[in-house]
Design an enzyme around this catalytic site. Structure first.
Site, PDB file in Angstrom:
ATOM      1  N   LYS A  75       0.901  -1.104   0.053  1.00 15.77           N
ATOM      2  CA  LYS A  75      -0.485  -0.005   0.178  1.00 15.77           C
ATOM      3  C   LYS A  75       0.846   1.784   0.077  1.00 15.77           C
ATOM      4  CE  LYS A  75      -3.652  -2.690   2.210  1.00 15.77           C
ATOM      5  NZ  LYS A  75      -4.041  -3.251   3.572  1.00 15.77           N
ATOM      6  N   GLN A  97      -4.438  -2.316   9.671  1.00 13.07           N
ATOM      7  CA  GLN A  97      -4.405  -3.247   9.552  1.00 13.07           C
ATOM      8  C   GLN A  97      -5.471  -4.379  10.094  1.00 13.07           C
ATOM      9  OE1 GLN A  97      -3.616  -3.581   5.860  1.00 13.07           O
ATOM     10  NE2 GLN A  97      -3.940  -6.214   6.276  1.00 13.07           N
ATOM     11  N   ASP A 147     -10.967   1.905   3.725  1.00 13.76           N
ATOM     12  CA  ASP A 147     -11.476   0.383   3.583  1.00 13.76           C
ATOM     13  C   ASP A 147     -12.824   0.291   3.941  1.00 13.76           C
ATOM     14  OD1 ASP A 147      -9.772  -1.337   4.011  1.00 13.76           O
ATOM     15  OD2 ASP A 147      -9.404  -1.053   6.650  1.00 13.76           O
TER      16      ASP A 147
END
Ligand code: NAD
Length: 281
Positions: free
Chosen positions: A53, A97, A120
């Site tokens: 990312k 995460q 997200d």
């Protein structure tokens, strides 16, 4: 017959190029999209996902902060850190995460992320908006899968879509997304307690497997010409195994490759959410 490849790595490259152009326009206004990721502990798979990312952010001219916290951090300290990122006006997107270590409540930590910075798309507020039919920031893996199917002209309206796995990251939000008015797929959501997966998948025009069970979907479960998307990944003996068995490519009309594809599309849609937040700011 050999299936057409649903190559998410190639499509994601195109999406990254489109985003890079939007990043250049933002820079002219003095805005640099900035992502903050929070990794708790030292899970090797998570480290690798996070690393990619940040690489993508750098390639696209975006800024990113890679925050690493010890695996034994107390929940309140983690939430305080997330709230500080929410309050930082230079940061557009915040991502914690998953998975988190067992002593941390993923639901409570996830809810601490501001819905406005939820790159997200998994905050209950954004999932609720999807359910209500007024989507805000979309969950990245489901959005990436829809994009992958549409870009390959796989019809969805009025078509039967079988989704295996009802997890909150993929299966359930994907069912909501594909059944939205305007997309109009006829979705069946299958799971561990389903009595007969093959009976449903054999009728389906599109099969998406997000179960995380090696080779769960085999050629005999697929209608000739159907589109098949493998999302589930299992780590076996240091390698990655897809939910989709090799023989599916002999019968499907479209199929994802055994590796990659959906992962790249997920990152493309994560960064698309980031750019969207920065543009709105
Ligand atoms: P999860 O564990 O929350 O959900 C798994 C689901 O699969 C459950 O609903 C379970 O009932 C179902 N399931 C498991 N075994 C089954 C079986 N034998 N038959 C029918 N259903 C079965 O997982 P998740 O977070 O939704 O993720 C699903 C998979 O997708 C995982 O393997 C994950 O690694 C992968 N994933 C990949 C990406 C990507 O970018 N490629 C992104 C997110 C998740």
């Amino acid at each position: 017959m050999t299936a057409i490849l649903l190559d998410g790595d190639v499509l994601a490259r195109r999406r990254f190029d489109e985003l890079a152009a939007r990043v250049v326009s933002l820079a002219k206004r003095g805005v640099v999209p900035r992502l903050a990721t929070v990794l708790v502990g030292d899970n090797p798979a998570s480290q690798s996902y996070i690393g990619r990312k940040h690489e993508n952010c750098a390639e696209l001219g975006m800024a990113s902060d890679d925050i690493r916290l010890p695996g034994d951090i107390p929940e309140d300290a983690l939430i305080a850190r997330v709230e500080a990122l929410n309050a930082d006006p230079l940061i557009h997107g915040v991502l914690v995460q998953l998975p988190l270590p067992a002593h941390l409540d993923e639901g409570r930590v996830g809810e601490a992320v501001s819905p406005a910075k939820d790159v997200d798309g998994l905050h209950p507020m954004n999932l609720g908006r999807l359910l209500a039919g007024t989507p805000g920031l979309l969950p990245c893996t489901p959005a990436g899968i829809e994009d992958l199917l549409r870009a390959h002209d796989v019809p969805l309206a009025g078509r039967r879509v079988a989704i295996i796995g009802r997890g909150m990251l993929v299966g359930r939000p994907l069912a909501m997304l594909l059944s939205l008015p305007g997309t109009d797929a006829e979705v069946t959501l299958l799971h561990r307690r389903s009595s007969d997966l093959a009976e449903v998948t054999r009728q389906a025009d599109v099969v998406v497997s997000a179960a995380g069970q090696p080779d769960l979907v085999t050629a005999d479960m697929i209608r000739p010409g159907a589109a098949v998307v493998g999302v589930g990944i299992t780590y076996v003996d240091g390698g990655m195994v897809s939910d989709i068995a090799d023989d599916v490519a002999q019968i499907a009309g479209h199929v994802t490759p055994r590796h990659g594809s959906v992962g790249a599309m997920t990152r493309a849609h994560l960064l698309s959410n980031l750019v969207r937040i920065a543009e709105a700011g």
